[in-house]
Design a protein around this motif. Structure first.
Motif, PDB file in Angstrom:
ATOM      1  N   LYS A   1      58.943  44.153  35.023  1.00  0.00           N
ATOM      2  CA  LYS A   1      58.033  44.867  34.459  1.00  0.00           C
ATOM      3  C   LYS A   1      58.794  46.492  34.633  1.00  0.00           C
TER       4      LYS A   1
ATOM      5  N   HIS B   1      54.904  41.050  37.643  1.00  0.00           N
ATOM      6  CA  HIS B   1      54.083  41.955  38.612  1.00  0.00           C
ATOM      7  C   HIS B   1      53.835  41.143  39.858  1.00  0.00           C
TER       8      HIS B   1
ATOM      9  N   THR C   1      50.536  40.218  42.185  1.00  0.00           N
ATOM     10  CA  THR C   1      49.448  39.240  41.925  1.00  0.00           C
ATOM     11  C   THR C   1      50.021  37.883  42.549  1.00  0.00           C
TER      12      THR C   1
ATOM     13  N   THR D   1      52.036  51.373  37.372  1.00  0.00           N
ATOM     14  CA  THR D   1      51.674  50.020  36.360  1.00  0.00           C
ATOM     15  C   THR D   1      51.356  48.884  37.501  1.00  0.00           C
ATOM     16  N   HIS D   2      51.992  48.968  38.591  1.00  0.00           N
ATOM     17  CA  HIS D   2      51.588  47.751  39.532  1.00  0.00           C
ATOM     18  C   HIS D   2      50.466  47.864  39.991  1.00  0.00           C
TER      19      HIS D   2
ATOM     20  N   ASN E   1      47.798  47.208  37.129  1.00  0.00           N
ATOM     21  CA  ASN E   1      47.810  45.596  36.990  1.00  0.00           C
ATOM     22  C   ASN E   1      46.902  44.922  38.278  1.00  0.00           C
TER      23      ASN E   1
ATOM     24  N   GLU F   1      49.408  41.072  29.840  1.00  0.00           N
ATOM     25  CA  GLU F   1      49.493  42.078  30.870  1.00  0.00           C
ATOM     26  C   GLU F   1      50.369  43.091  30.662  1.00  0.00           C
TER      27      GLU F   1
ATOM     28  N   GLY G   1      50.029  47.003  30.284  1.00  0.00           N
ATOM     29  CA  GLY G   1      50.792  47.841  31.145  1.00  0.00           C
ATOM     30  C   GLY G   1      51.340  49.067  30.602  1.00  0.00           C
TER      31      GLY G   1
END
Length: 384
Positions: free
Chosen positions: A111, A138, A141, A205-206, A209, A360, A364
């Motif tokens: 990512k 990511h 998760t 972005t993490h 997400n 996703e 993002g």
């Protein structure tokens, strides 16, 4: 289930790289995947040296990703790679991913998904047209207690979600270390390689997400303050974002790489009508539930009362810490189990499908674009 390991190729991850080695560890952890080939560097000599250090045969180590895709596609079905893992800087994500999909190879991609939103949308269209799998790493998760948090929210035990706080402070860019020997700092602060965002693209972005994953909600509007704190830096290194979700809940996202002394202190809190939850990476095996009219409750990885999703992504008995590498490996395992089932025509279990994908990835990239748009705007609020 099919009786062989999946064959993985890799683009990037040569000597001196950081995330490529992490991907290789994660892919190996469950014994489902073998690395069989790679184009590890844009420098053919460095790619060859990396291949030798990984004990790969010389004829499966390539000088470019173009050569790798072409030659692997020409190999017999029983020898060529099944999928490719792309672990390059952001500006080198799209071209090898597109080349792989066009030749029928599934993709694991670091990512953020691409360099810009336009590339992400093109990649999403290609995934839809080919029907191939794409896993976006990511990592966070993949933690068992993050998956448990998602299941608790989805069950309705917290009631309607009202408020979300997610934060990701780091301190490693508190000083202007780019321009020297630190390759990670050099490319992550370079607009030509990172894209229009620095901190918000790298770790924001993490956080984004994670917020959408745990709550199951979608951001529909945001308002951002974006800062470049270190003098002379070309991209943002700090920022905060107000969020509005599709059920009316509101949230706050903070990401910073100039929080001196912090390492990777990712944390999320979610509050509903009846209670809330809290998870942080520093204590990844723990998930706090906080109730309106009863004492707080601590859930731990490996506990018998946890959901099938948390249990599936737990490898060792309770009390044995599992961390970042195991979470990363959970993405690879779920991707591999899904791909193996598809290749053998067997049913894919819901727990296996629980990995980030192209949707996703597009969200993002849209987050990055909208955050920077809002950060530069005087009006501030922008529709997502």
């Amino acid at each position: 289930m099919m009786k062989r390991k999946l064959r993985m190729g890799m683009v990037g991850g040569g000597q001196g790289a950081f995330i490529g080695a992490v991907h290789r560890i994660a892919a190996r952890m469950d014994g489902l995947i073998d690395l069989v080939c790679g184009a590890f560097s844009s420098d053919p000599a460095r790619s060859k040296a990396t291949g030798e250090s990984l004990f790969l045969p010389a004829d499966r180590v390539y000088g470019s990703f173009e050569e790798m895709m072409e030659r692997e596609a020409q190999l017999p079905e029983g020898e060529r790679m099944d999928f490719v893992s792309i672990v390059t800087p952001n500006h080198l994500h799209f071209a090898p991913a597109r080349a792989a999909l066009e030749r029928g190879f599934h993709v694991v991609l670091d990512k953020p998904m691409t360099f810009n939103l336009q590339e992400a949308e093109q990649l999403a269209a290609l995934v839809q047209r080919t029907g191939l799998l794409l896993c976006l790493t990511h990592t966070y998760t993949g933690y068992p207690m993050v998956k448990e948090a998602r299941q608790i929210v989805a069950s309705g035990r917290l009631g309607k979600i009202r408020k979300v706080y997610v934060e990701y402070p780091q301190g490693w860019l508190s000083e202007p270390i780019e321009g020297g020997e630190n390759k990670q700092a050099n490319w992550r602060t370079d607009p030509g390689k990172s894209g229009i965002a620095g901190c918000m693209g790298d770790i924001g972005t993490h956080a984004f997400n994670l917020a959408e994953y745990v709550t199951g909600l979608k951001v529909v509007k945001l308002c951002a303050q974006i800062n470049t704190v270190v003098p002379g830096r070309k991209l943002d290194d700090d920022g905060a974002v107000l969020l509005v979700f599709d059920n009316g809940a509101t949230g706050v996202l903070m990401a910073s790489q100039i929080a001196a002394g912090e390492e990777n202190c990712l944390k999320i809190r979610v509050y509903g009508e009846k209670g809330g939850l809290e998870w942080k990476q520093d204590e990844a095996n723990s998930l706090w539930l906080k109730w309106l009219h009863q004492p707080a409750q601590l859930l731990r990885t490996g506990g018998p009362e946890l959901s099938a999703f948390a249990r599936h992504n737990t490898r060792v008995p309770a009390g044995h810490p599992e961390g970042y590498l195991e979470a990363f490996a959970n993405l690879y395992r779920n991707f591999a189990l899904t791909l193996q089932a598809r290749l053998s025509g067997e049913t894919v279990r819901p727990e296996w499908l629980d990995f980030p994908g192209v949707e996703e990835g597009v969200r993002g990239m849209r987050f990055i674009e909208k955050v920077i748009e809002s950060g530069k705007s005087q009006q501030k609020w922008v529709e997502f």
